[in-house]
Design a protein around this motif. Structure first.
Motif, PDB file in Angstrom:
ATOM      1  N   ARG A  32       1.107  -1.456   0.182  1.00 48.33           N
ATOM      2  CA  ARG A  32      -0.286   0.203  -0.301  1.00 48.33           C
ATOM      3  C   ARG A  32       0.770   1.002   0.147  1.00 48.33           C
ATOM      4  NH1 ARG A  32      -3.960  -0.008   4.808  1.00 48.33           N
ATOM      5  NH2 ARG A  32      -5.138  -1.709   3.433  1.00 48.33           N
ATOM      6  N   VAL A  33       0.772   1.969  -1.551  1.00 47.31           N
ATOM      7  CA  VAL A  33       1.386   3.589  -0.626  1.00 47.31           C
ATOM      8  C   VAL A  33       0.804   4.497  -0.830  1.00 47.31           C
ATOM      9  CG1 VAL A  33       3.245   4.597  -2.877  1.00 47.31           C
ATOM     10  CG2 VAL A  33       3.398   2.184  -2.855  1.00 47.31           C
ATOM     11  N   ASP A  36      -0.841  11.696  -2.578  1.00 47.27           N
ATOM     12  CA  ASP A  36      -1.511  12.213  -2.830  1.00 47.27           C
ATOM     13  C   ASP A  36      -2.173  11.524  -4.544  1.00 47.27           C
ATOM     14  OD1 ASP A  36      -1.060  14.949  -1.628  1.00 47.27           O
ATOM     15  OD2 ASP A  36       0.301  14.728  -3.966  1.00 47.27           O
ATOM     16  N   VAL A  37      -1.807   9.905  -5.027  1.00 45.75           N
ATOM     17  CA  VAL A  37      -2.728   9.781  -5.716  1.00 45.75           C
ATOM     18  C   VAL A  37      -3.065   8.317  -4.689  1.00 45.75           C
ATOM     19  CG1 VAL A  37      -2.145   7.877  -7.467  1.00 45.75           C
ATOM     20  CG2 VAL A  37      -0.497  10.133  -7.343  1.00 45.75           C
ATOM     21  N   GLY A  38      -2.634   7.284  -4.182  1.00 38.82           N
ATOM     22  CA  GLY A  38      -2.602   6.101  -2.616  1.00 38.82           C
ATOM     23  C   GLY A  38      -3.188   4.441  -3.584  1.00 38.82           C
ATOM     24  N   VAL A  39      -2.075   4.867  -3.635  1.00 42.45           N
ATOM     25  CA  VAL A  39      -2.188   3.405  -4.943  1.00 42.45           C
ATOM     26  C   VAL A  39      -1.754   1.713  -3.931  1.00 42.45           C
ATOM     27  CG1 VAL A  39      -1.488   1.628  -6.882  1.00 42.45           C
ATOM     28  CG2 VAL A  39      -1.668   3.600  -7.010  1.00 42.45           C
ATOM     29  N   THR A  40      -2.619   0.820  -4.404  1.00 42.81           N
ATOM     30  CA  THR A  40      -2.457  -0.493  -3.283  1.00 42.81           C
ATOM     31  C   THR A  40      -1.914  -1.488  -4.784  1.00 42.81           C
ATOM     32  OG1 THR A  40      -3.539  -0.252  -1.326  1.00 42.81           O
ATOM     33  CG2 THR A  40      -3.145  -2.579  -1.950  1.00 42.81           C
ATOM     34  N   ALA A  61       2.622   5.952 -12.007  1.00 40.54           N
ATOM     35  CA  ALA A  61       1.342   5.784 -11.476  1.00 40.54           C
ATOM     36  C   ALA A  61       1.110   6.596  -9.970  1.00 40.54           C
ATOM     37  CB  ALA A  61       0.785   4.447 -11.941  1.00 40.54           C
ATOM     38  N   CYS A  62       2.167   5.408  -8.868  1.00 44.74           N
ATOM     39  CA  CYS A  62       2.087   5.857  -7.560  1.00 44.74           C
ATOM     40  C   CYS A  62       2.316   7.017  -7.102  1.00 44.74           C
ATOM     41  CB  CYS A  62       2.084   4.528  -6.633  1.00 44.74           C
ATOM     42  SG  CYS A  62       3.453   4.276  -5.980  1.00 44.74           S
ATOM     43  N   GLY A  63       2.629   7.577  -7.482  1.00 40.97           N
ATOM     44  CA  GLY A  63       3.739   8.947  -6.818  1.00 40.97           C
ATOM     45  C   GLY A  63       4.606   8.431  -6.097  1.00 40.97           C
ATOM     46  N   ARG A 105      -1.125  17.146 -12.964  1.00 40.96           N
ATOM     47  CA  ARG A 105      -1.901  15.583 -13.437  1.00 40.96           C
ATOM     48  C   ARG A 105      -2.868  15.523 -12.649  1.00 40.96           C
ATOM     49  NH1 ARG A 105       1.223  10.320 -10.290  1.00 40.96           N
ATOM     50  NH2 ARG A 105      -0.279   8.644 -10.848  1.00 40.96           N
ATOM     51  N   THR A 132      -4.989  -1.197  -6.716  1.00 41.53           N
ATOM     52  CA  THR A 132      -5.647  -0.675  -6.340  1.00 41.53           C
ATOM     53  C   THR A 132      -5.574   0.439  -5.956  1.00 41.53           C
ATOM     54  OG1 THR A 132      -6.923  -2.709  -5.143  1.00 41.53           O
ATOM     55  CG2 THR A 132      -7.564  -0.887  -4.277  1.00 41.53           C
ATOM     56  N   PHE A 133      -7.005   1.341  -7.430  1.00 42.09           N
ATOM     57  CA  PHE A 133      -6.645   2.751  -6.900  1.00 42.09           C
ATOM     58  C   PHE A 133      -7.417   3.138  -5.475  1.00 42.09           C
ATOM     59  CE2 PHE A 133      -5.502   2.044 -11.142  1.00 42.09           C
ATOM     60  CZ  PHE A 133      -4.566   2.228 -11.432  1.00 42.09           C
ATOM     61  N   ASP A 134      -6.958   3.474  -4.792  1.00 40.73           N
ATOM     62  CA  ASP A 134      -7.333   3.675  -3.044  1.00 40.73           C
ATOM     63  C   ASP A 134      -8.030   5.272  -3.117  1.00 40.73           C
ATOM     64  OD1 ASP A 134      -6.585   1.596  -1.931  1.00 40.73           O
ATOM     65  OD2 ASP A 134      -4.473   1.734  -1.837  1.00 40.73           O
ATOM     66  N   ARG A 135      -7.997   6.254  -3.933  1.00 37.77           N
ATOM     67  CA  ARG A 135      -8.115   7.592  -3.604  1.00 37.77           C
ATOM     68  C   ARG A 135      -8.787   7.612  -5.245  1.00 37.77           C
ATOM     69  NH1 ARG A 135      -7.473  11.220  -0.001  1.00 37.77           N
ATOM     70  NH2 ARG A 135      -6.310  12.650  -1.288  1.00 37.77           N
ATOM     71  N   ASP A 147      -0.056   6.631 -17.053  1.00 41.19           N
ATOM     72  CA  ASP A 147       0.554   5.694 -16.457  1.00 41.19           C
ATOM     73  C   ASP A 147       0.204   5.195 -15.814  1.00 41.19           C
ATOM     74  OD1 ASP A 147       3.203   7.208 -17.562  1.00 41.19           O
ATOM     75  OD2 ASP A 147       3.220   9.244 -15.315  1.00 41.19           O
ATOM     76  N   GLU A 148      -0.947   5.633 -14.853  1.00 36.56           N
ATOM     77  CA  GLU A 148      -2.048   4.336 -14.494  1.00 36.56           C
ATOM     78  C   GLU A 148      -2.554   3.392 -15.152  1.00 36.56           C
ATOM     79  OE1 GLU A 148      -3.033   8.314 -11.153  1.00 36.56           O
ATOM     80  OE2 GLU A 148      -4.694   8.079 -13.404  1.00 36.56           O
TER      81      GLU A 148
END
Lengths: 227, 227
Positions: free
Chosen positions: A181-182, A185-189, A214-216, B155, B189-192, B210-211
């Motif tokens: 889990r990252v 600002d973006v928040g990607v798991t 992608a996850c910044g 972005r 998983t995009f968490d936000r 990118d995502e």
């Protein structure tokens, strides 16, 4: 090449220790995995690179040529070499300065991000390192010659290196999957982080440049490894 | 430009309906949000693009110039225009053919992926559309002139458009966050995912290139929107 770390001055490790220390003081212990493991969690971004056999190094750089370490990586004994090659894709599009990681292995493998593959104009499957059967090939060019790879071009699946003590702490087994889990600002798991356990491994997650963008990701963004 | 869909022949929507139908028959209902919502979930990738005011369009393309729709997007009335501009970044690096999305808005905004920003050589913050105060600027070049933007390069945060009936179904509010789980080989998983509710909106998630590359997105990869 993978984000490199001098073993004696490891910025990523220091950053993670500071993060964990701050987290322990600021938060109320919501991240037990990150804060209480036997080893600090290090996350690094692997840019495109290749692994080569000694035979292939000699094809590209000349008889008897040995790779020269340029920058030591976080995993013991692994390095980005001074040597790089030119990759020629299936439509004669080119990537220059593809870094070689050493030491030599017993097979040739090129690891690209999806963006690299798109720019070269081919599709590259997501594979674990070494699992190259049926993958596309490419041509490599070095100062002493060309190497035709019939297969071995992959997008490396995101993965984590760990020692048995880390695996015991997280309750995971070799070749299982975890999540990374990252925050930020973006928040990607990343839901499928492939687990590679070996007594020689230091705890380190590898994601590629697309995944990092992608996850910044930066060393300031909080990361948590979850079973 | 955003992945475009002709409203009358909507490939993404058809793909999603087929996926959901298959899922209902094959699985045991583990994805209630995806399979039972009032509207099909559509996920599209937005490549870099810009939104311009009518005044800016005239600066770039000439007095009285009107944008010409080239491809209609999934959101009602939105289109990729025939017109594109050249973006000149802070180090005089250039992106050609930056697509303009219409219709015109009352401000100028450029939306780049992190990879685009890196190639131009500047840092671009993650922002919601319209929230451009304090963001970097750039220069745009059109056939009739230059436009200096003092701010507006972002972005775009990943987001979902939805109607009030979708918001009621998912139990979310305007400006809240949801998660988008993308399956497939990578598993991200995009968490936000920022929620934007409006009666005119069709249910659609926008992620950037990118995502999309990081999660290996295609219209065949299962996606699930989760509160």
């Amino acid at each position: 090449m993978a984000a490199a770390n001098n073993p004696s001055i490891n910025r990523a490790q220091i950053a993670q220790l500071v993060r964990e220390s701050l987290r322990r003081h600021v938060q109320n212990g919501t991240s037990p995995q990150a804060s209480q493991g036997p080893n600090p969690l290090v996350v690094n971004i692997s840019a495109r690179h290749c692994h080569l056999s000694q035979e292939s190094v000699e094809t590209l750089f000349g008889k008897g040529h040995q790779l020269t370490p340029k920058k030591w990586l976080y995993q013991e004994g692994q390095y980005a070499a001074e040597e790089s090659v030119t990759l020629i894709g299936p439509r004669s599009r080119v990537i220059s300065n593809l870094r070689i990681l050493g030491p030599c292995r017993d097979f040739d493998q090129v690891e690209l991000a999806a963006t690299d593959a798109i720019s070269l104009g081919f599709k590259v499957p997501v594979r674990n390192s070494g699992d190259i059967a049926g993958t596309p090939g490419c041509m490599l060019m070095g100062p002493a010659g060309f190497l035709e790879m019939n297969e071995g071009v992959i997008r490396a699946a995101p993965h984590v290196h760990m020692a048995p003590e880390d695996a015991a702490f997280y309750g995971v087994e070799n070749k299982s999957f975890m999540k990374l889990r990252v925050g930020g600002d973006v928040g990607v798991t990343f839901d499928r982080i492939f687990v590679r356990v070996d007594p020689s491994f230091k705890l380190e997650v590898h994601i590629d440049t697309d995944e990092g963008n992608a996850c910044g990701f930066s060393q300031d963004v909080p990361c948590e490894l979850i079973k």
